[in-house]
Scaffold this motif. Structure first.
Motif, PDB file in Angstrom:
ATOM      1  N   TYR A   9       0.827  -1.192   0.000  1.00 37.56           N
ATOM      2  CA  TYR A   9       0.000   0.000   0.000  1.00 37.56           C
ATOM      3  C   TYR A   9       0.869   1.251   0.000  1.00 37.56           C
ATOM      4  O   TYR A   9       1.881   1.312   0.690  1.00 37.56           O
ATOM      5  CB  TYR A   9      -0.930   0.022   1.216  1.00 37.56           C
ATOM      6  N   PHE A  14      -3.440   4.706   1.373  1.00 37.02           N
ATOM      7  CA  PHE A  14      -3.801   4.919   2.775  1.00 37.02           C
ATOM      8  C   PHE A  14      -4.786   6.077   2.918  1.00 37.02           C
ATOM      9  O   PHE A  14      -5.817   5.965   3.581  1.00 37.02           O
ATOM     10  CB  PHE A  14      -2.542   5.182   3.610  1.00 37.02           C
ATOM     11  N   LEU A  25      -0.109   2.940   8.408  1.00 35.65           N
ATOM     12  CA  LEU A  25       0.618   2.372   7.276  1.00 35.65           C
ATOM     13  C   LEU A  25       2.090   2.338   7.658  1.00 35.65           C
ATOM     14  O   LEU A  25       2.684   3.382   7.953  1.00 35.65           O
ATOM     15  CB  LEU A  25       0.403   3.253   6.028  1.00 35.65           C
ATOM     16  N   ILE A  30      -0.703  -2.155   5.853  1.00 38.19           N
ATOM     17  CA  ILE A  30      -1.777  -1.567   6.656  1.00 38.19           C
ATOM     18  C   ILE A  30      -1.838  -2.320   7.983  1.00 38.19           C
ATOM     19  O   ILE A  30      -1.933  -3.545   8.013  1.00 38.19           O
ATOM     20  CB  ILE A  30      -3.143  -1.661   5.942  1.00 38.19           C
TER      21      ILE A  30
END
Length: 183
Positions: A9, A14, A25, A30
């Motif tokens: 991610y 995020f 994050l 996550i």
């Protein structure tokens, strides 16, 4: 056949998550967070009020923010943390998303479900980003762990909820934990 890869991610991923999701994050991963307990919120409120009132009484230039408030410690990693309390004295670090760069002082209230997150993971991230002062307030042990991270020096002191603790980034701010109203 190889193992499936977890999704990496980005900062944009995020910030595009729904606001009601409590997460951080860390290096593209996550980390979901549970809702805080009542005592967690009482401690956060008491500390935030004392710090906010102090800054206001001194006409200070620092800003204090309670969670949720995004802190991206640096631009080069996909990491956004949400400290319980962030004090930022350089207004140039503030943007619409939160803070880009190291806050001067961070307070985390330790979670009983994942204490290593505050004691190890975040401590290392904050230290490497040059956060000046980091407190872990631990309701389970009635302890306050104060880390002063000034350049090459790293000093940790431990206090109890019966103690008065001097704030390192200010000359004359002391927080008397015995006088705080949380139970």
């Amino acid at each position: 056949m190889g193992l499936p890869q977890e999704k990496y991610y980005t900062i944009e991923d995020f910030y595009n998550m729904p606001e009601e999701i409590r997460a951080e994050l860390i290096d593209g991963e996550i980390i979901y967070m549970a809702s805080p307990s009542r005592i967690h919120q009482e401690i956060l409120g008491e500390l935030f009020n004392q710090i906010k009132n102090y800054i206001k009484s001194k006409n200070g230039r620092c800003h204090v923010y309670p969670a949720p408030f995004g802190v991206q410690l640096n631009e080069s990693t996909d990491t956004v943390l949400e400290p319980d309390i962030s004090v930022i004295c350089d207004p140039g670090k503030l943007n619409d998303r939160g803070c880009l760069g190291a806050p001067d002082w961070i307070i985390e209230i330790a979670s009983p479900s994942n204490p290593q997150h505050d004691y190890i993971t975040k401590l290392n991230l904050y230290n490497s980003a040059n956060v000046r002062e980091y407190w872990i307030v631990d309701p389970q042990s009635s302890s306050i762990y104060v880390s002063n991270m000034d350049g090459d020096r790293f000093c940790v002191k431990v206090y109890s909820f019966d103690d008065t603790v001097k704030v390192g980034i200010y000359e004359d701010l002391y927080i008397d934990f015995s006088s705080l109203d949380f139970e």
